[in-house]
Scaffold this motif. Structure first.
Motif: not given
Length: 672
Positions: A40-43, A57-58, A65-69, A91-96
């Motif tokens: 239900s979400a792609v990381i 894929y998302a 798409y959930v962004a990690l940093e 981050d669920y919206s973008g990335i900083y």
């Protein structure tokens, strides 16, 4: 939160298990191929090239798409050097660093309010970061710069840094930045910080033209950013995080891109982001970025953490690293000890081993010797080398198991002045306790650590023992801990009472009506060390508790009488009365009743100040799994886990190597 499955394209941050600690709302973390059931979400890892597959894929499956940093306070060392992250952004919206669209961080700053408590916490954490001079990475040396009259810092970034493109900047932004810095400060020297790999030709930068400018002084060495801030008033950046740290240092910051901290009224901005309309205080931006946006985990215990705990852990790692940075010659260490000595000296130490001490000393050379080797004969034989010798010894929270059974330590002390158990000369611990100004947060940590040690029933060796003991209700109960009589701590620290039998005699004379418990030292019980009682002494105590867990005894007794045993310190942690007949490190500070006096110890300490100096500041701690420096709180968590594993085992047992070594030691002792 509803159950979700997360798809993930990894980016070399360690195991999926470690990552899962940062993603606790996801019940399952899997790799992107295969998906079963569909996620239900792609990381993925931010907007880096490694995340393209996850983002596509998302998009193809109309999934978020959930962004990690990495977080803004990541670790002591670099990820490529094996340091796992202490913090991570989800981050669920973008990335900083992507100014083209709102991130979770930007949305909080645009629309949310911050409570008084949150702002106060942010101010406190910023003060801690300033005090400990922490940055995103903390491996670089922290030393004064040889810089003349530079009041302006211009910060380069390596080509290809994603924050440049997504921060609405380009290579031209760096040229513009340098030109503007030179124009706005026409009479000053400009300090230009360039990545070391750019000078070495391994990476491309943007400001190599500064190498030939007469008013630019280029600095390419790896250096703690706070050492740069010490020199300047103005800091020029494009999108570097160093600009936000400069704000915390009270500097004027000029931005030529759109980093997350630009556009809120805190910086002088070359560009404008129309979405960022509000003015924010530094504490509010910090609260959003460091408190809300980042998640924290202790990478050694794999347990959730807080920003404050993360600051203290990395600050302790940095302090230990900086203190022991440099070249060492370790002399006379067994092959077993050589396996871990380098870990305790830290990643900035370069260690060479040899069997014997050198004939002559070199001024810059530091010699490392196990402390028990340094007796009077050693001092006479190596008088010229003594100013260069640092002593190493077991720490106070050591292991689950005995050193004589080759159980690897989790803590050691490295002392340039003396050693904590020898009161004939000052040790670094004694100097710490005499002179340190213990901050409120350090004392709070000490109090919490003390309470935790007591609650978890931890001691130095944590050797298992029985916990049931029947004691009288109508007598004063005194514990007399036996010691290894051949130990250097007795030879140097207890000259008048130097045997366990003599100790029992003096205690019985002082307390004729008390119920006296005697507990032999674990090393003596194992047969590996000297310290057995003579026949007459066995009549002087009421109970032999040698097989009882020391922490169970300390919970029940009224007082402890000792020559110089660490048990006296562990009794103080539990607010028991302690009488010393020698001069252990914890005597002479107003917390114990002492038969001897040390005129150098002229300060009255609180119990938490004693704990802070002894357990938080003096030892070095190492996580045995990674070989990396850690801190006291982390070691306590590791010991807690080890004790649980030990108690769940049916029967504690020695390995064949430990049994062989014990036989070897016992035979040697028996031959003397």
């Amino acid at each position: 939160m509803a159950k979700r499955t997360a798809g993930f394209i990894s980016k070399g941050i360690g195991s999926i298990t470690a990552l899962a600690e940062f993603l606790r709302e996801f019940d399952d973390v899997t790799r992107i191929r295969p998906f079963s059931p569909p996620p239900s979400a792609v990381i993925g890892w931010g907007l880096k090239p490694t995340s393209r597959q996850a983002r596509r894929y998302a998009q193809r499956h109309h999934l978020p798409y959930v962004a990690l940093e990495d977080g803004f306070l990541r670790s002591l060392g670099l990820g490529v050097a094996g340091y796992q992250p202490h913090s991570m952004i989800v981050d669920y919206s973008g990335i900083y660093y992507d100014a083209s669209r709102p991130s979770d961080l930007e949305q909080w700053l645009s629309a949310n309010e911050f409570s008084t408590e949150e702002v106060l916490r942010a101010e406190h954490c910023m003060a801690l970061l300033r005090r400990y001079r922490l940055s995103k990475y903390n491996h670089a040396p922290d030393r004064p710069l040889a810089v003349n009259d530079a009041t302006v810092l211009v910060v380069d970034q390596t080509a290809g840094d994603a924050s440049i493109e997504y921060g609405n900047a380009s290579a031209a932004s760096f040229s513009d930045m340098l030109d503007q810095a030179l124009a706005r400060h026409p009479h000053g020297k400009i300090l230009v910080k360039i990545h070391p790999d750019v000078i070495a030709g391994k990476k491309r930068g943007h400001l190599t033209s500064a190498l030939h400018h007469p008013r630019c002084q280029v600095l390419s060495e790896d250096i703690n950013p706070w050492a740069l801030f010490d020199q300047v008033d103005d800091v020029y950046v494009v999108t570097s995080q160093l600009g936000f740290e400069a704000l915390m240092a009270g500097k004027r910051v000029h931005c030529f891109g759109l980093p997350f901290y630009a556009g809120w009224g805190l910086t002088q901005d070359r560009l404008h982001c129309p979405r960022r309309q509000r003015s924010r205080t530094l504490a509010e931006v910090f609260a959003a970025a460091y408190l809300r946006y980042c998640r924290y985990v202790n990478p050694y215990t794999r347990q959730p953490s807080t920003l404050e705990e993360t600051i203290h852990l990395i600050a302790d790692q940095k302090r230990q690293q900086e203190r022991l940075r440099g070249t060492w010659l370790a002399c006379g260490f067994s092959s077993w000890k050589r396996r871990f000595i380098g870990d305790f000296l830290g990643p900035a130490a370069h260690v060479r081993y040899q069997k014997a001490l050198p004939q002559h000393a070199v001024d810059s050379q530091r010699l490392l010797v196990w402390s028990s080797r340094i007796d009077d004969a050693f001092k006479t034989r190596h008088r010229e080398l003594l100013p260069h010798i640092w002593r190493m010894e077991d720490g106070f929270i050591r292991s689950v198991g005995l050193g004589v059974d080759l159980t690897q330590p989790l803590s050691l002390v490295v002392d340039r002045s003396g050693i904590y158990y020898d009161p004939s000369q000052p040790s670094e611990l004694e100097t710490l306790l005499n002179e340190s100004a213990f901050s409120d947060d350090l004392l709070a940590r000490a109090a919490e650590l003390r309470q935790r040690l007591v609650a978890l029933k931890l001691s130095k060796y944590n050797v298992p023992g029985a916990s049931d003991v029947v004691l009288p209700d109508n007598q004063t109960i005194i514990l007399v801990p036996g010691q290894v009589e051949s130990d250097a701590s007795i030879a140097t620290g207890s000259p008048d009472i130097s045997t366990n039998s003599a100790l029992l005699k003096v205690v019985r004379e002082a307390e004729p009506n008390a119920f006296i418990i005697y507990k032999a030292h674990p090393d003596v019980m194992s047969g590996a060390r000297v310290g057995k009682l003579d026949t007459d002494a066995k009549r002087l105590y009421d109970l032999d508790a040698s097989h009882i867990d020391i922490t169970a005894l300390l919970e029940r007794v009224d007082a402890v009488h000792t020559m110089s045993s660490l048990t006296g310190f562990e009794a103080l942690l539990r607010h028991r009365r302690v009488t010393t007949y020698g001069l252990p490190f914890y005597a002479g500070w107003g917390l114990t009743h002492d038969a001897m006096h040390c005129p150098r110890r002229n300060r009255t300490l609180t119990l938490d100040a004693l704990v802070a100096g002894t357990l938080l500041l003096y030892p070095s701690y190492v996580d045995p799994a990674s070989g990396q420096l850690c801190n006291a709180e982390t070691v306590v968590s590791l010991l807690e886990r080890a004790k649980l594993q030990q108690s769940s085992a049916q029967k504690p047992h020695l390995t064949w190597k430990q049994r062989l070594y014990r036989c070897y030691r016992n035979l040697l002792i028996g031959s003397h």
